[in-house]
Motif scaffolding. Structure first.
Motif, PDB file in Angstrom:
ATOM      1  N   THR A 132      20.869 -20.414 -23.958  1.00 11.22           N
ATOM      2  CA  THR A 132      20.613 -20.401 -25.404  1.00 11.22           C
ATOM      3  C   THR A 132      20.662 -18.975 -25.949  1.00 11.22           C
ATOM      4  N   VAL A 133      19.978 -18.061 -25.274  1.00  7.44           N
ATOM      5  CA  VAL A 133      19.956 -16.661 -25.733  1.00  7.44           C
ATOM      6  C   VAL A 133      21.359 -16.058 -25.614  1.00  7.44           C
ATOM      7  N   MET A 134      22.023 -16.341 -24.483  1.00 10.88           N
ATOM      8  CA  MET A 134      23.380 -15.805 -24.298  1.00 10.88           C
ATOM      9  C   MET A 134      24.300 -16.326 -25.399  1.00 10.88           C
ATOM     10  N   GLY A 135      24.227 -17.627 -25.684  1.00  5.29           N
ATOM     11  CA  GLY A 135      25.073 -18.229 -26.712  1.00  5.29           C
ATOM     12  C   GLY A 135      24.786 -17.664 -28.104  1.00  5.29           C
ATOM     13  N   THR A 136      23.520 -17.378 -28.364  1.00  8.42           N
ATOM     14  CA  THR A 136      23.143 -16.801 -29.661  1.00  8.42           C
ATOM     15  C   THR A 136      23.811 -15.449 -29.857  1.00  8.42           C
ATOM     16  N   HIS A 137      23.730 -14.596 -28.844  1.00  9.46           N
ATOM     17  CA  HIS A 137      24.291 -13.239 -28.980  1.00  9.46           C
ATOM     18  C   HIS A 137      25.814 -13.242 -28.887  1.00  9.46           C
ATOM     19  N   PHE A 138      26.353 -14.159 -28.080  1.00  7.33           N
ATOM     20  CA  PHE A 138      27.813 -14.306 -28.016  1.00  7.33           C
ATOM     21  C   PHE A 138      28.331 -14.786 -29.377  1.00  7.33           C
ATOM     22  N   GLY A 139      27.590 -15.711 -29.970  1.00  6.66           N
ATOM     23  CA  GLY A 139      27.973 -16.241 -31.277  1.00  6.66           C
ATOM     24  C   GLY A 139      27.963 -15.175 -32.370  1.00  6.66           C
ATOM     25  N   ARG A 140      27.042 -14.215 -32.258  1.00  4.70           N
ATOM     26  CA  ARG A 140      26.996 -13.128 -33.252  1.00  4.70           C
ATOM     27  C   ARG A 140      28.245 -12.257 -33.158  1.00  4.70           C
ATOM     28  N   ILE A 141      28.734 -12.069 -31.930  1.00 11.38           N
ATOM     29  CA  ILE A 141      30.000 -11.337 -31.781  1.00 11.38           C
ATOM     30  C   ILE A 141      31.132 -12.199 -32.342  1.00 11.38           C
ATOM     31  N   GLY A 142      31.048 -13.498 -32.095  1.00 10.26           N
ATOM     32  CA  GLY A 142      32.063 -14.432 -32.586  1.00 10.26           C
ATOM     33  C   GLY A 142      32.198 -14.394 -34.099  1.00 10.26           C
ATOM     34  N   ALA A 143      31.063 -14.249 -34.781  1.00  9.67           N
ATOM     35  CA  ALA A 143      31.098 -14.201 -36.248  1.00  9.67           C
ATOM     36  C   ALA A 143      31.894 -12.986 -36.725  1.00  9.67           C
ATOM     37  N   VAL A 144      31.784 -11.886 -35.992  1.00  8.98           N
ATOM     38  CA  VAL A 144      32.551 -10.675 -36.324  1.00  8.98           C
ATOM     39  C   VAL A 144      34.034 -10.892 -36.006  1.00  8.98           C
ATOM     40  N   VAL A 145      34.293 -11.464 -34.849  1.00 12.51           N
ATOM     41  CA  VAL A 145      35.677 -11.722 -34.432  1.00 12.51           C
ATOM     42  C   VAL A 145      36.381 -12.646 -35.420  1.00 12.51           C
ATOM     43  N   LYS A 146      35.631 -13.613 -35.936  1.00 13.87           N
ATOM     44  CA  LYS A 146      36.223 -14.567 -36.893  1.00 13.87           C
ATOM     45  C   LYS A 146      36.262 -14.018 -38.319  1.00 13.87           C
ATOM     46  N   GLY A 147      35.706 -12.819 -38.524  1.00 11.17           N
ATOM     47  CA  GLY A 147      35.725 -12.221 -39.856  1.00 11.17           C
ATOM     48  C   GLY A 147      34.641 -12.749 -40.782  1.00 11.17           C
ATOM     49  N   GLU A 148      33.679 -13.485 -40.222  1.00 13.65           N
ATOM     50  CA  GLU A 148      32.584 -14.015 -41.053  1.00 13.65           C
ATOM     51  C   GLU A 148      31.519 -12.954 -41.316  1.00 13.65           C
ATOM     52  N   GLN A 149      31.472 -11.956 -40.440  1.00 12.90           N
ATOM     53  CA  GLN A 149      30.530 -10.838 -40.582  1.00 12.90           C
ATOM     54  C   GLN A 149      31.320  -9.543 -40.448  1.00 12.90           C
ATOM     55  N   PRO A 150      30.903  -8.479 -41.150  1.00 12.42           N
ATOM     56  CA  PRO A 150      31.613  -7.204 -41.008  1.00 12.42           C
ATOM     57  C   PRO A 150      31.403  -6.621 -39.606  1.00 12.42           C
ATOM     58  N   SER A 162      32.988   0.737 -26.287  1.00 10.32           N
ATOM     59  CA  SER A 162      33.908   1.791 -26.733  1.00 10.32           C
ATOM     60  C   SER A 162      34.313   1.601 -28.198  1.00 10.32           C
ATOM     61  N   GLY A 163      33.902   0.515 -28.813  1.00  7.89           N
ATOM     62  CA  GLY A 163      34.189   0.321 -30.234  1.00  7.89           C
ATOM     63  C   GLY A 163      35.631  -0.049 -30.512  1.00  7.89           C
ATOM     64  N   ASP A 164      36.244  -0.742 -29.561  1.00  4.25           N
ATOM     65  CA  ASP A 164      37.648  -1.128 -29.669  1.00  4.25           C
ATOM     66  C   ASP A 164      37.722  -2.565 -30.199  1.00  4.25           C
ATOM     67  N   LEU A 165      37.869  -2.700 -31.531  1.00  5.79           N
ATOM     68  CA  LEU A 165      37.792  -4.029 -32.153  1.00  5.79           C
ATOM     69  C   LEU A 165      38.898  -4.964 -31.667  1.00  5.79           C
ATOM     70  N   GLU A 166      40.108  -4.444 -31.498  1.00  6.22           N
ATOM     71  CA  GLU A 166      41.190  -5.308 -30.990  1.00  6.22           C
ATOM     72  C   GLU A 166      40.861  -5.786 -29.590  1.00  6.22           C
ATOM     73  N   GLY A 167      40.331  -4.869 -28.765  1.00  9.74           N
ATOM     74  CA  GLY A 167      39.913  -5.228 -27.403  1.00  9.74           C
ATOM     75  C   GLY A 167      38.775  -6.243 -27.416  1.00  9.74           C
ATOM     76  N   ILE A 168      37.875  -6.092 -28.379  1.00 14.03           N
ATOM     77  CA  ILE A 168      36.755  -7.036 -28.511  1.00 14.03           C
ATOM     78  C   ILE A 168      37.301  -8.427 -28.815  1.00 14.03           C
ATOM     79  N   LYS A 169      38.246  -8.485 -29.737  1.00 14.65           N
ATOM     80  CA  LYS A 169      38.819  -9.790 -30.124  1.00 14.65           C
ATOM     81  C   LYS A 169      39.482 -10.469 -28.925  1.00 14.65           C
ATOM     82  N   LYS A 170      40.290  -9.702 -28.196  1.00 19.17           N
ATOM     83  CA  LYS A 170      40.999 -10.274 -27.036  1.00 19.17           C
ATOM     84  C   LYS A 170      40.019 -10.729 -25.963  1.00 19.17           C
ATOM     85  N   SER A 171      39.083  -9.838 -25.622  1.00 20.71           N
ATOM     86  CA  SER A 171      38.177 -10.166 -24.519  1.00 20.71           C
ATOM     87  C   SER A 171      37.150 -11.217 -24.926  1.00 20.71           C
ATOM     88  N   PHE A 172      36.854 -11.293 -26.229  1.00 18.72           N
ATOM     89  CA  PHE A 172      35.958 -12.360 -26.692  1.00 18.72           C
ATOM     90  C   PHE A 172      36.622 -13.717 -26.474  1.00 18.72           C
TER      91      PHE A 172
END
Ligand code: ASC
Length: 150
Positions: free
Chosen positions: A41-59, A123-133
């Motif tokens: 549950t905790v892992m999914g919550t924090h993974f989901g917060r990254i997901g919101a950024v990847v999907k463009g729902e959050q800055p 490292s703050g690599d947004l493209e890398g974050i999107k791919k690895s997410f």
């Protein structure tokens, strides 16, 4: 060094030290089930917060994503010790125990994918974050398809 990096580094050391048999003991199967479900549950919550950024729902905020990824990475090491013999039940399919080598391989695949995500996040690599997410999400889904009850 940022606080969450220090915590993550310290946690890795503590887990390496604590990963003996005593660490894997639960008072009952029910407690093991509660523990692993809580971790997911905790892992999914924090993974989901990254997901919101990847999907463009959050800055995109580098520090926030880095913190969430560090939490996911640390949490990803925890649930497996709570799938020991005699802890069948909860949302886990019997295949976790009957095909345990496959389950362990899937668990390792997820942990490695999450480490990749964490590297990109730190490292703050947004493209890398999107791919690895996306890759990490596939490992979640793959394991759910085979080992989690609907
Ligand atoms: C999530 C989450 C999962 C995975 C999975 C990916 O955010 O909680 O279990 O992504 O749905 O397919």
């Amino acid at each position: 060094m940022k606080l969450h990096k220090l915590i993550l580094a310290g946690t890795a050391t503590a887990l390496a030290i604590g990963a003996g048999a005593a660490f894997a003991q639960f008072q009952s199967a029910e407690k093991a089930v509660d523990y692993r479900e809580s971790v997911f549950t905790v892992m999914g919550t924090h993974f989901g917060r990254i997901g919101a950024v990847v999907k463009g729902e959050q800055p995109y905020n580098k520090d926030e994503v880095a913190k969430n990824a560090a939490i996911v990475t640390m949490m990803s090491t925890l649930p497996w010790q709570a799938f020991g013999p005699g802890t069948e039940g909860g949302k886990a399919k019997p295949e976790v125990w009957s095909d345990n080598a496959k389950f362990k391989a899937a668990a390792e695949k997820m942990q490695l994918a999450v480490i990749d995500l964490n590297k990109a996040a730190q490292s703050g690599d947004l493209e890398g974050i999107k791919k690895s997410f996306g890759a990490a999400g596939s490992t979640c889904k793959g394991c759910h398809d085979d080992f989690k009850k609907k």
